[in-house]
Design an enzyme around this catalytic site. Structure first.
Site, PDB file in Angstrom:
ATOM      1  N   GLU A 134       0.819  -1.224   0.000  1.00 34.91           N
ATOM      2  CA  GLU A 134       0.000   0.000   0.000  1.00 34.91           C
ATOM      3  C   GLU A 134       0.848   1.266   0.000  1.00 34.91           C
ATOM      4  O   GLU A 134       0.454   2.289  -0.557  1.00 34.91           O
ATOM      5  CB  GLU A 134      -0.955   0.007   1.198  1.00 34.91           C
ATOM      6  CG  GLU A 134      -2.124  -0.969   1.068  1.00 34.91           C
ATOM      7  CD  GLU A 134      -1.808  -2.354   1.616  1.00 34.91           C
ATOM      8  OE1 GLU A 134      -0.623  -2.614   1.951  1.00 34.91           O
ATOM      9  OE2 GLU A 134      -2.737  -3.176   1.716  1.00 34.91           O
ATOM     10  N   PHE A 153     -11.327  -7.920  13.181  1.00 38.64           N
ATOM     11  CA  PHE A 153     -10.245  -8.327  12.287  1.00 38.64           C
ATOM     12  C   PHE A 153      -9.935  -7.192  11.312  1.00 38.64           C
ATOM     13  O   PHE A 153     -10.837  -6.629  10.698  1.00 38.64           O
ATOM     14  CB  PHE A 153     -10.638  -9.601  11.519  1.00 38.64           C
ATOM     15  CG  PHE A 153      -9.599 -10.010  10.515  1.00 38.64           C
ATOM     16  CD1 PHE A 153      -8.326 -10.416  10.934  1.00 38.64           C
ATOM     17  CD2 PHE A 153      -9.865  -9.965   9.148  1.00 38.64           C
ATOM     18  CE1 PHE A 153      -7.361 -10.775  10.014  1.00 38.64           C
ATOM     19  CE2 PHE A 153      -8.902 -10.329   8.227  1.00 38.64           C
ATOM     20  CZ  PHE A 153      -7.646 -10.727   8.653  1.00 38.64           C
ATOM     21  N   GLN A 154      -8.685  -6.869  11.185  1.00 38.86           N
ATOM     22  CA  GLN A 154      -8.199  -5.790  10.313  1.00 38.86           C
ATOM     23  C   GLN A 154      -8.854  -4.451  10.634  1.00 38.86           C
ATOM     24  O   GLN A 154      -9.084  -3.642   9.753  1.00 38.86           O
ATOM     25  CB  GLN A 154      -8.362  -6.153   8.826  1.00 38.86           C
ATOM     26  CG  GLN A 154      -7.386  -7.247   8.414  1.00 38.86           C
ATOM     27  CD  GLN A 154      -7.242  -7.413   6.915  1.00 38.86           C
ATOM     28  OE1 GLN A 154      -8.149  -7.144   6.154  1.00 38.86           O
ATOM     29  NE2 GLN A 154      -6.077  -7.884   6.491  1.00 38.86           N
ATOM     30  N   LYS A 157     -17.474  -0.967   5.612  1.00 44.42           N
ATOM     31  CA  LYS A 157     -17.956  -1.888   4.584  1.00 44.42           C
ATOM     32  C   LYS A 157     -19.471  -1.842   4.421  1.00 44.42           C
ATOM     33  O   LYS A 157     -19.986  -1.921   3.301  1.00 44.42           O
ATOM     34  CB  LYS A 157     -17.500  -3.317   4.938  1.00 44.42           C
ATOM     35  CG  LYS A 157     -17.598  -4.278   3.772  1.00 44.42           C
ATOM     36  CD  LYS A 157     -16.971  -5.625   4.115  1.00 44.42           C
ATOM     37  CE  LYS A 157     -17.012  -6.556   2.912  1.00 44.42           C
ATOM     38  NZ  LYS A 157     -16.369  -7.858   3.199  1.00 44.42           N
ATOM     39  N   MET A 210      24.595   8.653   2.738  1.00 45.90           N
ATOM     40  CA  MET A 210      24.498   9.878   3.524  1.00 45.90           C
ATOM     41  C   MET A 210      24.758   9.591   5.002  1.00 45.90           C
ATOM     42  O   MET A 210      25.377  10.401   5.702  1.00 45.90           O
ATOM     43  CB  MET A 210      23.117  10.519   3.330  1.00 45.90           C
ATOM     44  CG  MET A 210      23.036  11.958   3.800  1.00 45.90           C
ATOM     45  SD  MET A 210      24.223  13.044   2.970  1.00 45.90           S
ATOM     46  CE  MET A 210      23.225  13.689   1.623  1.00 45.90           C
TER      47      MET A 210
END
Lengths: 189, 590
Positions: free
Chosen positions: B61, B123-124, B173, B489
């Site tokens: 993502e 969940f999630q 949802k 760096m």
């Protein structure tokens, strides 16, 4: 309500990035923040203060216009003039914030706080507590044979002073609203 | 929700998921970057029957977010990302913060668990609005399907107007499944949100007066000029032409003013040019246009440009006086302010001071040739690699993205831009892993253009998997890795600031980038000989498909010049000079 982060100028530079403005004096300000009362708006305001290391000394919030879903948040904060200017600008960056009024700077501000103070004692001390309450024009809103609950409205100093006087007279607990503010005169804001 | 409907607009009944697609369509979105998951499946279902909306399936993502950023920065349009709840949303936090820091317009739509499960540790489930509150310009949790369409329209308006930024919309949802009324974008208005666009005439007049008197002026421009649109870049060039003021820019503003111009000073700041930093330090008038006095630009703040009057044009009032006190603040869109400033200068026909002595002074700094480096016949110097890449690609007008580190600064120093929107880099947040997914986004927007991610071997491994995205979607991005085996760096700072104690900055085990590219379906190239470099670069350009170019460079080259943290602009470490001491306080800065 202090988040403990301290104003950068009083505690020395909090971050390496605050190299300037160290010599400015810390001031206390009362800000009225007019916001859309939508979910999370208070979290946005409070998160801004903690995230950027600003102080909150007191905070009150309630919806003031049901039809337009307007809430008024009153924040007492401290900082150097530079930080205070930033606080105002940063608050205005938040999408639901419509207006920020610096009540202290306006010189026309009125500030009030409400406190509920529970005192439990017997005998002479109980009488003395009631006598002082009358001087301060506090209302008794609950009483038992051994206790009073006083309701007191006024400037924050006055409430603090009253609380100090109650301490030796059986002070049990204090509940304070934090500062509310409005400007004198006929104008809004 | 306090959105008010101003006029009667078309309304239709549809599901929440269909509304998302319809709203994106109405907003003119042609591509979105995303990754499906449980809580966002209804939207993906609706997407299935919307073939005109190109969906780019990323591999992580975070890649979707940076791709949306790359798309946005190269087009000036809003980038869009679509991800699921929980880990989908938390993986978006880095690109959201990145877009916030660099003022990139982006709308992120996240799935959320159904409303009745919110707060149950389902969940999630993650508190997406809570997590993204401080790193997004604004965010929403939509619990009522009838508010969904207007929320999306409002999100686009907020993301793209004022100082642009990322806006997150969390859609449970059940709201995606529910039926509701779609409203068009014309019915949306947010009263508390009204960014100031037009400048204050008194401020413009004050700025114009300062310009007519300045003997040593400098234009210090930033990403705001690019965000304001192509017209702002044109107006900047016009203002410069009429005044002759030399121009420097921040990392984010490269391309707004042509690097081929004789009055171009190069980039300002920590790894900027000697002439730009000295001009900033010694000027008598600083015109800051769409930049924000970032610490990477200012260096030591109490020694920052001590003798100049400062004019600051910024659309965000909180940027004014945040770091540096300015004499003339102008809160406005860059294009509007530049337009007004040019008009005000036309009215001031009096003789202006001759800038020749000032330019002669600048030429003396230029003559120091601060970017000079010692080249080699046997080892590819990283600066040489970028110089050759620039020379061999500039005629194709390429789009350049970068990761973060030494290679990024060398790219800024040695690759030159004459146009805005061709340079995509993570400036504010400094996100390693930005470049490859950003290049994917840029290539989607410009399918026929040459898009190159100038990378380091450490950064590229943070978002390496997006090569697979490029292969799947036939996006021929070129990844040009300056491979020095070190986190360059970090190594440089350890050398200069930490007594050459190289703590955990060497990658003991690097992948074989050529084989890796091939394993992912791309092309791999390797070069470690300066004599072969040109041919290999040309080969890379000719390949029709994604390429990983493993350019083996000098391992311990330092990126110079450099203003050490806590030092002033006129205290640069230059190439051939070593031994500048860095004080105790400077070492504490990052």
């Amino acid at each position: 309500m202090s988040d403990g982060s301290g104003a950068p100028s009083s505690a020395g530079p909090k971050s390496a990035y605050f190299l300037a403005h160290q010599d400015e004096e810390v001031e206390r300000r009362t800000l009225a923040v007019l916001v859309d009362n939508e979910p999370g708006v208070l979290a946005r305001v409070v998160g801004l203060f903690s995230g950027r290391g600003y102080n909150i000394d007191s905070l009150t919030v309630a919806e003031v216009d049901e039809s337009s879903h307007q809430s008024r948040i009153t924040i007492v904060t401290q900082g150097t003039p530079h930080i205070l200017e930033q606080i105002e600008a940063q608050l205005l960056r938040l999408v639901p914030v419509g207006e920020v009024v610096d009540i202290t700077k306006s010189k026309r501000g009125i500030e009030r706080e409400l406190a509920l103070i529970k005192v439990a004692e017997k005998g002479e001390k109980r009488v003395e507590a009631l006598r002082i309450a009358q001087i301060f024009r506090a209302n008794v809103i609950d009483t038992t044979n051994e206790s009073f609950i006083f309701e007191l409205t006024g400037a924050s100093d006055k409430i603090s002073q009253f609380v100090e006087l109650m301490r030796p007279l059986g002070l049990v607990e204090v509940s304070r609203t934090g500062v509310l503010s409005i400007k004198r005169g006929k104008e809004k804001g | 929700m306090t959105v008010k409907t101003r006029k009667k607009t078309e309304t239709r009944l549809m599901t929440g998921a269909e509304m998302v697609i319809e709203a994106l369509r109405e907003q003119g979105v042609d591509v979105l970057f995303g990754y499906p998951g449980g809580a966002v499946l209804p939207i993906y279902d609706a997407l299935h029957s919307a073939p005109e909306l190109q969906h780019v399936l990323v591999r992580h993502e975070q890649g979707a977010g940076h791709a949306a950023e790359g798309y946005a920065r190269s087009t000036g349009k809003c980038g869009v990302a679509l991800v699921t709840s929980g880990p989908g949303a938390t993986n978006m936090v880095t690109p959201i913060t990145d877009a916030m820091m660099d003022s990139i317009p982006m709308v992120v739509i996240c799935g959320q668990v159904p409303t009745h499960l919110i707060g149950t540790d389902a969940f999630q489930e993650a508190d997406t609005t809570g997590i993204t509150r401080s790193c997004a310009k604004h965010n929403y949790l939509v619990t009522d399907v009838d508010q969904l369409a207007r929320t999306i329209h409002e999100a686009f308006h907020i993301a793209t107007s004022g100082r642009p930024g990322p806006v997150v919309i969390d859609v449970p949802k059940d709201v995606q499944f529910a039926n509701g009324t779609y409203v068009g974008k014309d019915g949306v208005h947010k009263p508390t949100y009204s960014p100031r666009i037009q400048p204050q005439p008194e401020a413009i007049a004050a700025a114009a007066d300062l310009i007519t008197r300045a003997k040593r002026p400098v234009l210090y421009t930033g990403g705001g000029v690019i965000n304001s649109g192509p017209r702002a870049s044109e107006l900047l060039r016009q203002l410069q032409k009429e005044t002759g003021i030399p121009v420097t820019s921040t990392l984010m503003g490269l391309g707004a003013f042509p690097a081929s111009h004789k009055d171009w000073l190069g980039m300002v700041g920590m790894h900027g040019s000697f002439e730009a930093n000295n001009a900033m330090h010694d000027c008598d008038l600083m015109l800051c246009v769409g930049a924000r006095f970032d610490d990477r630009v200012t260096g030591r703040i109490d020694a920052f440009s001590p003798n100049s009057k400062k004019v600051h044009i910024d659309i965000d009032p909180s940027s004014i006086n945040k770091i540096v006190r300015v004499d003339v603040p102008i809160v406005a869109d860059c294009a509007a302010a530049l337009d007004a400033l040019i008009a005000a200068l036309k009215l001031r026909t009096g003789k202006r001071p001759d800038l020749k002595p000032w330019k002669a002074e600048i030429d003396a700094w230029r003559a120091r040739r601060c970017f000079a480096y010692e080249n080699s016949d046997t080892v590819i110097k990283p600066q040489y690699a970028i110089e050759r890449l620039y020379a061999l690609t500039k005629d194709r007008n390429p789009y350049i993205t970068t990761e973060v580190g030494q290679h990024q600064m060398w790219a800024a120093q040695f690759f030159h831009f004459d146009q805005p929107n061709h340079w995509m880099t993570s400036g504010g947040l400094g996100t390693m892993g930005y470049g490859l997914p950003a290049a994917v986004g840029v290539q989607c927007a410009h399918p026929d253009a040459l898009v190159i991610d100038i990378a380091g071997e450490a950064s590229i491994q943070m978002m390496m998997q997006e090569l697979s995205t490029a292969v799947q979607h036939k996006l021929p991005v070129k990844v040009f890795i300056l491979n020095n085996e070190w986190m360059g760096m970090v190594r440089q700072w350890q050398e200069l600031l930490h007594g050459e104690r190289y703590s955990h900055s060497y990658s003991q085990s690097l992948p074989d980038f050529v084989k890796l590219a091939e394993a992912m379906g791309g092309h791999g190239l390797r070069c470690d000989d300066p004599k072969e470099l040109d041919a290999k670069i040309l080969e890379m350009i000719e390949i029709d498909g994604p390429v990983l170019f493993d350019c083996r460079v000098e391992n311990t080259e330092n990126c110079l010049p450099m203003i050490p943290s806590g030092s002033a602009h006129n205290e640069m470490i230059l190439g051939q000079i070593t031994g500048n001491e860095i004080g105790e306080s400077g070492r504490k800065l990052v």
